[in-house]
Each structure stands twice: as C-alpha cells, then as structure tokens.
Design a protein around this motif. Structure first.
Motif, PDB file in Angstrom:
ATOM      1  N   UNK A  26      54.337   3.966  46.938  1.00 52.86           N
ATOM      2  CA  UNK A  26      53.112   4.659  46.267  1.00 52.86           C
ATOM      3  C   UNK A  26      53.043   4.610  44.645  1.00 52.86           C
ATOM      4  N   UNK A  27      52.148   5.172  44.383  1.00 52.55           N
ATOM      5  CA  UNK A  27      52.031   5.331  42.726  1.00 52.55           C
ATOM      6  C   UNK A  27      53.285   6.358  42.227  1.00 52.55           C
ATOM      7  N   UNK A  28      53.899   6.147  41.178  1.00 52.29           N
ATOM      8  CA  UNK A  28      55.174   6.697  40.444  1.00 52.29           C
ATOM      9  C   UNK A  28      54.371   8.068  39.974  1.00 52.29           C
ATOM     10  N   UNK A  44      50.667  15.739  38.282  1.00 54.56           N
ATOM     11  CA  UNK A  44      50.772  17.288  38.705  1.00 54.56           C
ATOM     12  C   UNK A  44      49.605  18.042  37.950  1.00 54.56           C
ATOM     13  N   UNK A  45      49.345  17.576  36.803  1.00 49.35           N
ATOM     14  CA  UNK A  45      48.380  18.528  36.426  1.00 49.35           C
ATOM     15  C   UNK A  45      46.587  18.336  36.859  1.00 49.35           C
ATOM     16  N   UNK A  80      54.945   8.132  45.100  1.00 51.20           N
ATOM     17  CA  UNK A  80      56.211   7.983  45.185  1.00 51.20           C
ATOM     18  C   UNK A  80      57.022   8.764  44.055  1.00 51.20           C
ATOM     19  N   UNK A  81      58.002   9.375  44.327  1.00 51.24           N
ATOM     20  CA  UNK A  81      58.598  10.152  43.347  1.00 51.24           C
ATOM     21  C   UNK A  81      59.787   9.560  42.529  1.00 51.24           C
ATOM     22  N   UNK A 128      59.382  15.029  53.343  1.00 53.14           N
ATOM     23  CA  UNK A 128      59.598  16.394  53.020  1.00 53.14           C
ATOM     24  C   UNK A 128      60.098  16.666  51.423  1.00 53.14           C
ATOM     25  N   UNK A 129      61.110  16.222  51.143  1.00 48.53           N
ATOM     26  CA  UNK A 129      61.676  16.548  49.879  1.00 48.53           C
ATOM     27  C   UNK A 129      60.581  16.167  48.775  1.00 48.53           C
TER      28      UNK A 129
END
Length: 234
Positions: free
Chosen positions: A97-99, A105-106, A137-138, A147-148
């Motif tokens: 996914x997109x980073x 978040x905003x 994606x994180x 989950x994380x």
C-alpha cells in the motif's frame, strides 16, 4: 470520531488502547474504538474466511465476500447512530500500500468514521479494492498480519483528534509542519549529568533565541538522521 478495526484476532488489541492519551480520549467521548471479528462473517459451519489462491501458490487468501460483508456491517452500524452525510473511509493494511505518513494521519483525524481492515495470511482477494478507499503500508517490510499496523494508525490518528491532547502540543513535532523537519531535542532536570549539560541557550530566557536555536537543531538533526527528507524538501 469512530475507528472500527476489522480483524481475525480482536484479542490482540486488549491493552494498547486502555492507557494514556487514547484511554482518556475514549473516556471523554472524543473517540470510539470498535473491534469487529471478521470470522463472524465467515461461511459455513466452520466460519471459513479464506481459501486457496486461483492459479496455485502457497498460503491462503482472505475472501472478498466475507470482508465485504464485514465492511458493510461496520458502515451500517455507524450510520444507524449518525447522519448519512458523515464521512466514512475504508483502509486495508497492506505491504504493497501507500506509505503511511503524518500527513495521512492528519487527514484521517478529520474523518467521522475510519474503518481499518487487518490483512492476513498470504493476502487478500484483489477484488476487495472495489470496496475500500485505499491501501496503507507502515514501511517497506512485511509483518505477520495487519493488527500491529492498525494499532499504529489508530494511535497516530487519535492523538490528532481535537481535544485528545493539549492544544498546540503537536505543532512542533516531527513531520507536523509543511517542511519535513524532525523535532528539535528536548532537555529537563538535572541541569548537569555525568559531564553532559543542558545547552545554555535554553536557560537564557530569550524566547526568540531559543526558537531560532530549536529551528537550527531541527535542521541539523534531520540532516544527520534523515537526510533524504531535506533532499525531498529541496
């Protein structure tokens, strides 16, 4: 605001949101966090949620029909208690996914309802993209499940919701401004510790000079720790 997490393992979320800022935000009614077990929408006696991939391959794939039913349930449950004009957004956690960034978040913190799907197993039937708004994606790495990442997204969003923390507390944080600079270093008592002292400028009481020093420190820290951010900004 409401955040709904669709997961196969809701028990993994016991604890992380029961402390500190997120706990207080829930107690104040600023945010509601709901967990929905995807298996509740599984098929047959054994509540199947996955199946083997077409074309062959290792692992199991989460079924699109099961996930779609879970998404619709989350949306309808929210709308029953809210206005149909409220904004709902569906996100799938995915390594492709997109980073995820502070700017995202905003954006999420301004939503009325954020639905996060925790990916799992070999992957998710690609047709799910017809029923979600984006994949997130994180980082450039792979985890056992979503989950994380869902916990991280939720934490980063809730703290930005108005009223969750003291007004202005996030203004000078890393990635909080238009320029992608890391946050300046912080110091507290004791003033001297094992030959390491607090910078004299912070004890001067000259707020203009302190602000200038902090800006310079932000730049220097970014240059040292994340030089690619400066290159991107330039």
């Amino acid at each position: 605001m409401k955040i709904t997490v669709l997961t196969l393992f809701p028990e993994m979320f016991a604890g992380p949101f029961d402390h500190s800022i997120i706990k207080r935000a829930k107690e104040k009614g600023i945010v509601e966090i709901e967990f929905i077990n995807i298996r509740d929408f599984g098929e047959g006696q054994h509540k199947m949620v996955d199946d083997t991939p077409y074309g062959g391959g290792i692992g199991m794939v989460l079924k699109v029909d099961v996930l779609h039913k879970a998404i619709e349930h989350a949306k309808m449950t929210f709308l029953q208690k809210s206005s149909h004009t409220m904004k709902q957004w569906v996100v799938l956690t995915s390594a492709s996914g997109k980073l995820y960034k502070q700017s995202i978040a905003k954006q999420f913190s301004q939503l009325d309802h954020l639905i996060i799907i925790c990916g799992h197993y070999e992957g998710v039937d690609e047709r799910i993209t017809n029923y979600i708004d984006e994949e997130i994606a994180i980082g450039d790495f792979v985890l056992t499940g979503g989950e994380l990442p869902a916990m991280m997204i939720t934490d980063s969003v809730v703290r930005l919701v108005e009223g969750a923390i003291t007004e202005g507390a996030v203004d000078d944080e890393s990635f909080s401004k238009d320029a992608s600079l890391l946050e300046y270093p912080h110091f507290t008592k004791p003033r001297d510790y094992q030959k390491h002292s607090v910078p004299e400028i912070l004890l001067s009481g000259n707020h203009k000079k302190i602000a200038e020093w902090r800006q310079q420190q932000s730049y220097e820290k970014t240059k040292r720790m994340r030089p690619e951010l400066l290159k991107k900004e330039e």
